[in-house]
Design a protein around this motif. Structure first.
Motif, PDB file in Angstrom:
ATOM      1  N   ALA A  49      18.583   9.005   4.140  1.00 47.97           N
ATOM      2  CA  ALA A  49      19.505   9.597   3.169  1.00 47.97           C
ATOM      3  C   ALA A  49      18.746  10.488   2.182  1.00 47.97           C
ATOM      4  CB  ALA A  49      20.264   8.497   2.432  1.00 47.97           C
ATOM      5  N   ASP A  50      17.604  10.021   1.693  1.00 46.70           N
ATOM      6  CA  ASP A  50      16.823  10.806   0.736  1.00 46.70           C
ATOM      7  C   ASP A  50      16.360  12.127   1.349  1.00 46.70           C
ATOM      8  OD1 ASP A  50      17.104   8.954  -1.277  1.00 46.70           O
ATOM      9  OD2 ASP A  50      15.175   7.976  -0.883  1.00 46.70           O
ATOM     10  N   GLU A  51      16.001  12.087   2.627  1.00 45.62           N
ATOM     11  CA  GLU A  51      15.548  13.304   3.289  1.00 45.62           C
ATOM     12  C   GLU A  51      16.712  14.289   3.451  1.00 45.62           C
ATOM     13  OE1 GLU A  51      11.778  11.518   5.819  1.00 45.62           O
ATOM     14  OE2 GLU A  51      13.822  11.189   6.575  1.00 45.62           O
ATOM     15  N   PHE A  52      17.905  13.774   3.758  1.00 46.29           N
ATOM     16  CA  PHE A  52      19.078  14.653   3.834  1.00 46.29           C
ATOM     17  C   PHE A  52      19.364  15.281   2.477  1.00 46.29           C
ATOM     18  CE2 PHE A  52      20.397  12.819   7.927  1.00 46.29           C
ATOM     19  CZ  PHE A  52      20.826  13.975   8.555  1.00 46.29           C
ATOM     20  N   LEU A  53      19.196  14.503   1.424  1.00 44.31           N
ATOM     21  CA  LEU A  53      19.474  15.017   0.079  1.00 44.31           C
ATOM     22  C   LEU A  53      18.474  16.076  -0.363  1.00 44.31           C
ATOM     23  CD1 LEU A  53      20.656  11.779  -1.750  1.00 44.31           C
ATOM     24  CD2 LEU A  53      22.036  13.782  -1.149  1.00 44.31           C
ATOM     25  N   SER A  54      17.379  16.228   0.378  1.00 41.07           N
ATOM     26  CA  SER A  54      16.413  17.284   0.042  1.00 41.07           C
ATOM     27  C   SER A  54      16.943  18.664   0.443  1.00 41.07           C
ATOM     28  CB  SER A  54      15.061  17.017   0.704  1.00 41.07           C
ATOM     29  OG  SER A  54      15.131  17.244   2.102  1.00 41.07           O
ATOM     30  N   VAL A  55      18.023  18.705   1.213  1.00 36.78           N
ATOM     31  CA  VAL A  55      18.660  19.973   1.579  1.00 36.78           C
ATOM     32  C   VAL A  55      19.635  20.319   0.455  1.00 36.78           C
ATOM     33  CG1 VAL A  55      20.110  21.162   3.267  1.00 36.78           C
ATOM     34  CG2 VAL A  55      18.469  19.413   4.035  1.00 36.78           C
ATOM     35  N   ARG A  66      29.773  10.564   0.986  1.00 34.22           N
ATOM     36  CA  ARG A  66      30.524  10.135   2.173  1.00 34.22           C
ATOM     37  C   ARG A  66      29.785  10.553   3.437  1.00 34.22           C
ATOM     38  NH1 ARG A  66      35.659   8.696   2.095  1.00 34.22           N
ATOM     39  NH2 ARG A  66      36.470   8.283   0.062  1.00 34.22           N
ATOM     40  N   LEU A  67      29.273  11.771   3.435  1.00 32.45           N
ATOM     41  CA  LEU A  67      28.545  12.267   4.604  1.00 32.45           C
ATOM     42  C   LEU A  67      27.259  11.478   4.823  1.00 32.45           C
ATOM     43  CD1 LEU A  67      29.081  16.092   4.046  1.00 32.45           C
ATOM     44  CD2 LEU A  67      30.091  14.699   5.867  1.00 32.45           C
ATOM     45  N   LEU A  68      26.616  11.065   3.741  1.00 28.91           N
ATOM     46  CA  LEU A  68      25.377  10.290   3.860  1.00 28.91           C
ATOM     47  C   LEU A  68      25.598   9.017   4.652  1.00 28.91           C
ATOM     48  CD1 LEU A  68      23.484  10.534   0.463  1.00 28.91           C
ATOM     49  CD2 LEU A  68      22.783  11.395   2.695  1.00 28.91           C
ATOM     50  N   ASP A  78      21.283  12.262  17.825  1.00 26.17           N
ATOM     51  CA  ASP A  78      22.487  12.008  17.029  1.00 26.17           C
ATOM     52  C   ASP A  78      22.649  13.036  15.906  1.00 26.17           C
ATOM     53  OD1 ASP A  78      23.195   9.886  18.652  1.00 26.17           O
ATOM     54  OD2 ASP A  78      22.114   8.424  17.428  1.00 26.17           O
ATOM     55  N   PHE A  79      21.537  13.545  15.405  1.00 21.73           N
ATOM     56  CA  PHE A  79      21.551  14.620  14.415  1.00 21.73           C
ATOM     57  C   PHE A  79      22.246  15.852  15.005  1.00 21.73           C
ATOM     58  CE2 PHE A  79      19.048  18.403  12.884  1.00 21.73           C
ATOM     59  CZ  PHE A  79      19.403  18.378  11.543  1.00 21.73           C
ATOM     60  N   VAL A  80      21.858  16.223  16.225  1.00 19.77           N
ATOM     61  CA  VAL A  80      22.470  17.373  16.893  1.00 19.77           C
ATOM     62  C   VAL A  80      23.945  17.081  17.200  1.00 19.77           C
ATOM     63  CG1 VAL A  80      22.396  18.865  18.942  1.00 19.77           C
ATOM     64  CG2 VAL A  80      20.269  18.202  17.815  1.00 19.77           C
ATOM     65  N   ALA A  81      24.234  15.862  17.650  1.00 17.10           N
ATOM     66  CA  ALA A  81      25.623  15.504  17.945  1.00 17.10           C
ATOM     67  C   ALA A  81      26.487  15.611  16.688  1.00 17.10           C
ATOM     68  CB  ALA A  81      25.699  14.095  18.527  1.00 17.10           C
ATOM     69  N   PHE A  82      25.956  15.173  15.534  1.00 17.68           N
ATOM     70  CA  PHE A  82      26.692  15.283  14.272  1.00 17.68           C
ATOM     71  C   PHE A  82      26.957  16.755  13.945  1.00 17.68           C
ATOM     72  CE2 PHE A  82      26.528  15.993   9.666  1.00 17.68           C
ATOM     73  CZ  PHE A  82      27.657  15.293   9.280  1.00 17.68           C
ATOM     74  N   LEU A  83      25.932  17.587  14.087  1.00 23.91           N
ATOM     75  CA  LEU A  83      26.086  19.004  13.772  1.00 23.91           C
ATOM     76  C   LEU A  83      26.999  19.732  14.756  1.00 23.91           C
ATOM     77  CD1 LEU A  83      22.455  19.983  12.719  1.00 23.91           C
ATOM     78  CD2 LEU A  83      24.435  19.580  11.245  1.00 23.91           C
ATOM     79  N   SER A  84      27.209  19.158  15.925  1.00 24.15           N
ATOM     80  CA  SER A  84      28.057  19.781  16.943  1.00 24.15           C
ATOM     81  C   SER A  84      29.448  20.118  16.429  1.00 24.15           C
ATOM     82  CB  SER A  84      28.195  18.859  18.157  1.00 24.15           C
ATOM     83  OG  SER A  84      26.967  18.686  18.786  1.00 24.15           O
ATOM     84  N   ALA A  85      29.994  19.268  15.576  1.00 29.56           N
ATOM     85  CA  ALA A  85      31.344  19.513  15.046  1.00 29.56           C
ATOM     86  C   ALA A  85      31.403  20.805  14.243  1.00 29.56           C
ATOM     87  CB  ALA A  85      31.797  18.338  14.194  1.00 29.56           C
TER      88      ALA A  85
END
Length: 175
Positions: A49-55, A66-68, A78-85
């Motif tokens: 989560a902390d690494e995502f928040l660095s964006v 909520r996204l976290l 799974d990162f790519v699958a999430f971004l697929s949407a």
């Protein structure tokens, strides 16, 4: 696959493409992998989560908390699958399924009045009081023939958003 020091093989790329229903080209997957490795600062093979928040764009999103819950601990596939949407090639159904998951914070397969109220709170911040939000949402429910006790399932979201022409697209820079 996942540590910054490893490289993607052709097999890895094809496996990820299959996992994300071929919504990203091989070049885009390589670019996503490079970005994943940048975010995975400790080369653990997943993003916290902390690494995502660095964006910055992610951290500033009013729905980031909520996204976290949805992205914390994702490995590369799974990162790519999430971004697929968010892909231009993703179907409306794929996009609506993601929206539904954002609203269904307790993952019970139903979205309640309170779930929608929470999202409205996240989106409106201090612009509206809790009383105003509840009043507006109660009226919207009433106008649509629902009560505060009503629940929405994925099929309801598909009916509402399915023909809306929603746009949720992110461009993957390819070097």
């Amino acid at each position: 696959m996942g540590s910054a020091s490893s490289m993607l093989t052709q097999y890895d790329i094809e496996e990820v493409q299959q996992h994300c229903h071929h919504l990203f080209s091989q070049q885009e997957i390589v670019s996503l992998y490079q970005r994943f490795c940048q975010l995975d600062r400790n080369a653990k093979g997943f993003i916290s989560a902390d690494e995502f928040l660095s964006v910055p764009e992610f951290a500033m999103n009013p729905l980031s908390q909520r996204l976290l819950k949805m992205v914390d601990g994702l490995n590369f596939k799974d990162f790519v699958a999430f971004l697929s949407a968010f892909s231009v090639k993703a179907s409306v159904l794929q996009k609506v399924e993601l929206i539904f998951k954002v609203y269904d914070s307790d993952c019970n397969g139903k979205v309640s009045f309170n779930d929608i109220l929470e999202v409205l709170r996240d989106l409106s911040g201090t612009f509206m009081s809790d009383e105003q939000r509840e009043k507006v949402l109660t009226q919207v429910f009433k106008d649509a023939g629902y009560t505060k006790e009503s629940y929405f399932v994925l099929d309801d979201f598909i009916k509402v958003f399915g023909s809306s022409g929603i746009k949720m697209e992110v461009e993957v820079p390819v070097d």
